[in-house]
Design a protein around this motif. Structure first.
Motif, PDB file in Angstrom:
ATOM      1  N   VAL A   1       0.851  -1.190   0.000  1.00 23.16           N
ATOM      2  CA  VAL A   1       0.000   0.000   0.000  1.00 23.16           C
ATOM      3  C   VAL A   1       0.889   1.243   0.000  1.00 23.16           C
ATOM      4  O   VAL A   1       1.923   1.279   0.676  1.00 23.16           O
ATOM      5  CB  VAL A   1      -0.906  -0.001   1.251  1.00 23.16           C
TER       6      VAL A   1
ATOM      7  N   ILE B   1       1.974   4.290   1.453  1.00 23.42           N
ATOM      8  CA  ILE B   1       1.736   4.769   2.819  1.00 23.42           C
ATOM      9  C   ILE B   1       2.100   6.247   3.000  1.00 23.42           C
ATOM     10  O   ILE B   1       2.076   6.744   4.124  1.00 23.42           O
ATOM     11  CB  ILE B   1       2.500   3.912   3.850  1.00 23.42           C
TER      12      ILE B   1
ATOM     13  N   HIS C   1       1.623  -0.748  13.260  1.00 26.23           N
ATOM     14  CA  HIS C   1       0.595  -0.997  12.249  1.00 26.23           C
ATOM     15  C   HIS C   1      -0.543  -0.014  12.483  1.00 26.23           C
ATOM     16  O   HIS C   1      -1.001   0.153  13.611  1.00 26.23           O
ATOM     17  CB  HIS C   1       0.028  -2.421  12.365  1.00 26.23           C
TER      18      HIS C   1
ATOM     19  N   GLN D   1      -7.984  -1.574   6.302  1.00 29.95           N
ATOM     20  CA  GLN D   1      -6.838  -2.465   6.301  1.00 29.95           C
ATOM     21  C   GLN D   1      -5.890  -2.087   7.431  1.00 29.95           C
ATOM     22  O   GLN D   1      -5.804  -0.926   7.827  1.00 29.95           O
ATOM     23  CB  GLN D   1      -6.064  -2.356   4.979  1.00 29.95           C
TER      24      GLN D   1
ATOM     25  N   VAL E   1      -2.096  -1.694   8.140  1.00 31.65           N
ATOM     26  CA  VAL E   1      -0.912  -1.526   7.299  1.00 31.65           C
ATOM     27  C   VAL E   1       0.313  -1.240   8.171  1.00 31.65           C
ATOM     28  O   VAL E   1       0.264  -0.423   9.086  1.00 31.65           O
ATOM     29  CB  VAL E   1      -1.113  -0.372   6.306  1.00 31.65           C
TER      30      VAL E   1
ATOM     31  N   PRO F   1      -0.073  -4.801   4.014  1.00 36.56           N
ATOM     32  CA  PRO F   1      -1.322  -4.967   4.764  1.00 36.56           C
ATOM     33  C   PRO F   1      -1.421  -6.370   5.352  1.00 36.56           C
ATOM     34  O   PRO F   1      -0.878  -7.329   4.796  1.00 36.56           O
ATOM     35  CB  PRO F   1      -2.400  -4.748   3.694  1.00 36.56           C
TER      36      PRO F   1
END
Length: 209
Positions: A32, A34, A66, A72, A74, A94
């Motif tokens: 992902v 970020i 996280h 989600q 991540v 994720p």
């Protein structure tokens, strides 16, 4: 409690735990971006880093932050072990919620209706230790909320033990910090690591709330 419309994203229904029906790969594990997550949570990440540095020096195991983003969980920050045998994962990765310690921390703090929606689909068994029975999972999540921590004994990847504690901002669940590593090594010191995690996250939560 804020309501989350989580998506399970299971690809198959697996009711029996055998070598034939354990998922050989992790669906939905594309990285992902970020960048936006980091900008939005700059204070939380900055506050967490001092404690994460303390935790990795104490344990010499991987320490992860996280955050919950768009349904989600991540990985946005990490401190890696210097051990020869160690756990390593990329930031931006994720995680499935029900099969990980930080994910179970999140699920334990959402409302019952949102949890039922999340568990509406069948759960994939990533290993023989993955909890796919919904009643059993709900019972464990209740204990997670009561104890303020979660553990995963090889539920996502065999041989990995992860211990996780929730991070809150303005009383809202934001994510979790975890210590993770080879089960044979972390198991011996899990009580010590849990105590350190709880103390560190308490300091983080106090600065954010």
């Amino acid at each position: 409690m804020k309501s989350f419309n989580f998506e399970n994203k299971s690809r198959d229904s697996r009711k029996e735990l055998s070598d034939e029906n354990i998922a050989p790969y992790l669906p939905g594990r594309n990285l992902v971006d970020i960048t936006g997550i980091i900008k939005k949570n700059k204070k939380l990440i900055t506050v967490s880093r001092k404690e994460m540095d303390h935790l990795v020096k104490l344990s010499n195991e991987a320490v992860y932050l996280h955050l919950l983003e768009n349904k989600q969980l991540v990985t946005v920050d990490k401190y890696e072990s210097t051990n020869y045998v160690k756990l390593s994962c990329e930031t931006g990765l994720p995680f499935p919620l029900y099969a990980t310690a930080p994910g179970k921390v999140i699920l334990a703090h959402i409302d019952e209706s949102s949890l039922d929606d999340y568990l509406d689909e069948e759960l994939i068994a990533y290993t023989i230790n993955t909890i796919v029975d919904k009643d059993r999972l709900k019972a464990e999540l209740k204990k997670v909320k009561e104890n303020g921590c979660a553990t995963s004994y090889g539920e996502l990847e065999a041989g990995v033990l992860s211990i996780s504690v929730p991070v809150f901002e303005k009383k809202e669940i934001k994510g979790a910090i975890s210590i993770a590593g080879p089960e044979y090594r972390v198991y011996k010191r899990q009580g010590e690591y849990l105590t350190a995690l709880l103390e560190s996250v308490k300091k983080i939560n106090q600065k954010l709330n």
